[in-house]
Design a protein around this motif. Structure first.
Motif, PDB file in Angstrom:
ATOM      1  N   ILE A  99     -10.698 -57.834 -10.792  1.00  0.00           N
ATOM      2  CA  ILE A  99     -10.995 -56.603 -10.076  1.00  0.00           C
ATOM      3  C   ILE A  99     -11.425 -56.977  -8.672  1.00  0.00           C
ATOM      4  CG2 ILE A  99     -11.621 -55.286 -12.137  1.00  0.00           C
ATOM      5  CD1 ILE A  99     -14.375 -56.112  -9.834  1.00  0.00           C
ATOM      6  N   GLU A 100     -11.393 -55.999  -7.815  1.00  0.00           N
ATOM      7  CA  GLU A 100     -11.845 -56.171  -6.439  1.00  0.00           C
ATOM      8  C   GLU A 100     -12.748 -54.994  -6.109  1.00  0.00           C
ATOM      9  OE1 GLU A 100      -9.932 -56.031  -1.942  1.00  0.00           O
ATOM     10  OE2 GLU A 100      -8.628 -55.788  -3.680  1.00  0.00           O
ATOM     11  N   LEU A 101     -13.829 -55.259  -5.375  1.00  0.00           N
ATOM     12  CA  LEU A 101     -14.667 -54.187  -4.866  1.00  0.00           C
ATOM     13  C   LEU A 101     -14.243 -53.933  -3.424  1.00  0.00           C
ATOM     14  CD1 LEU A 101     -18.237 -55.036  -6.202  1.00  0.00           C
ATOM     15  CD2 LEU A 101     -16.464 -53.603  -7.226  1.00  0.00           C
ATOM     16  N   LYS A 102     -13.723 -52.756  -3.187  1.00  0.00           N
ATOM     17  CA  LYS A 102     -13.227 -52.383  -1.857  1.00  0.00           C
ATOM     18  C   LYS A 102     -14.173 -51.348  -1.265  1.00  0.00           C
ATOM     19  CE  LYS A 102      -9.450 -49.831   0.192  1.00  0.00           C
ATOM     20  NZ  LYS A 102      -8.459 -48.843  -0.162  1.00  0.00           N
ATOM     21  N   ILE A 114     -13.807 -49.653  -7.319  1.00  0.00           N
ATOM     22  CA  ILE A 114     -13.421 -50.759  -8.191  1.00  0.00           C
ATOM     23  C   ILE A 114     -11.899 -50.682  -8.296  1.00  0.00           C
ATOM     24  CG2 ILE A 114     -13.634 -51.800 -10.468  1.00  0.00           C
ATOM     25  CD1 ILE A 114     -16.320 -50.226 -10.755  1.00  0.00           C
ATOM     26  N   MET A 115     -11.237 -51.731  -7.833  1.00  0.00           N
ATOM     27  CA  MET A 115      -9.778 -51.758  -7.790  1.00  0.00           C
ATOM     28  C   MET A 115      -9.249 -52.782  -8.789  1.00  0.00           C
ATOM     29  SD  MET A 115      -9.318 -49.583  -5.289  1.00  0.00           S
ATOM     30  CE  MET A 115      -7.603 -49.787  -4.804  1.00  0.00           C
ATOM     31  N   GLN A 116      -8.175 -52.413  -9.454  1.00  0.00           N
ATOM     32  CA  GLN A 116      -7.476 -53.340 -10.351  1.00  0.00           C
ATOM     33  C   GLN A 116      -5.983 -53.159 -10.089  1.00  0.00           C
ATOM     34  OE1 GLN A 116      -7.534 -52.675 -14.681  1.00  0.00           O
ATOM     35  NE2 GLN A 116      -8.015 -54.846 -14.891  1.00  0.00           N
ATOM     36  N   SER A 117      -5.326 -54.255  -9.770  1.00  0.00           N
ATOM     37  CA  SER A 117      -3.894 -54.223  -9.439  1.00  0.00           C
ATOM     38  C   SER A 117      -3.596 -53.201  -8.351  1.00  0.00           C
ATOM     39  CB  SER A 117      -3.053 -53.930 -10.685  1.00  0.00           C
ATOM     40  OG  SER A 117      -3.290 -54.901 -11.678  1.00  0.00           O
ATOM     41  N   GLY A 118      -4.507 -53.111  -7.368  1.00  0.00           N
ATOM     42  CA  GLY A 118      -4.305 -52.216  -6.237  1.00  0.00           C
ATOM     43  C   GLY A 118      -4.590 -50.751  -6.502  1.00  0.00           C
ATOM     44  N   LYS A 119      -5.072 -50.424  -7.702  1.00  0.00           N
ATOM     45  CA  LYS A 119      -5.341 -49.023  -8.054  1.00  0.00           C
ATOM     46  C   LYS A 119      -6.832 -48.833  -8.326  1.00  0.00           C
ATOM     47  CE  LYS A 119      -0.885 -47.959 -10.030  1.00  0.00           C
ATOM     48  NZ  LYS A 119      -0.015 -48.999 -10.422  1.00  0.00           N
TER      49      LYS A 119
END
Length: 177
Positions: free
Chosen positions: A5-8, A65-70
């Motif tokens: 995941i990424e925090l954007k 919270i992003m996963q696979s750009g979503k």
């Protein structure tokens, strides 16, 4: 296995979707517990009001919270020196039980290694949240706010014992070593 995941950081034009997604996630827990007989809504059949979310966003660090750009969730934190507060954390009901919330929490701790004590609260009926904070993230229940022991930071709780969450809110702390 840790989810990727990424925090954007939340961008202003994403605020409306962030609010709607947050309300959907919070309503899911309330409806799961109470069904349609629920009377815990703040406004317009929402368990958490737009005003409450916007106030948290305005005063804190807000991330999608992003996963696979979503986007699959979001969170709001406040950090003051070595103390941190988790204001909001939600994962889309469509993405529950996939480790996304835990991966996001690990990323928060990585982003703020200076924080030694984290704090958050959750309503008494949110068993999923209580399990998550205690059993997954290492928080401890340190207080139970209710009509006999109101939250000192929430003057409405002391005045309106029958409003919103009459049976209470748990306060959690996590001491990071």
């Amino acid at each position: 296995m840790m989810n990727c995941i990424e925090l954007k950081p939340l961008e202003a034009e994403e605020l409306n979707r962030f609010v709607r997604d947050n309300q959907e996630a919070f309503n899911f827990g309330a409806l799961e517990e109470f069904g349609l007989r629920d009377n815990h809504f703040e406004e317009d059949e929402q368990i958490i009001s737009r005003a409450t979310i916007e106030m948290s966003v305005r005063d804190g660090e807000t991330y999608r919270i992003m996963q696979s750009g979503k986007p699959v969730g979001g969170l709001v934190i406040k950090v003051d020196g070595d103390e941190g507060e988790l204001e909001l954390l939600f994962v889309s009901p469509h993405a529950h039980s996939r480790g996304i919330g835990y991966a996001a929490w690990c990323e928060v701790e990585r982003l703020h290694p200076e924080v030694r004590v984290w704090e958050t609260v959750t309503p008494y009926f949110e068993q999923r949240n209580i399990h998550f904070y205690v059993n997954r993230c290492g928080f401890h229940i340190v207080e139970f706010y209710n009509s006999h022991h109101p939250d000192p930071n929430d003057p409405d709780m002391a005045q309106d014992k029958d409003e919103q969450f009459p049976a209470g809110m748990f306060r959690f702390e996590k001491v990071v070593r």
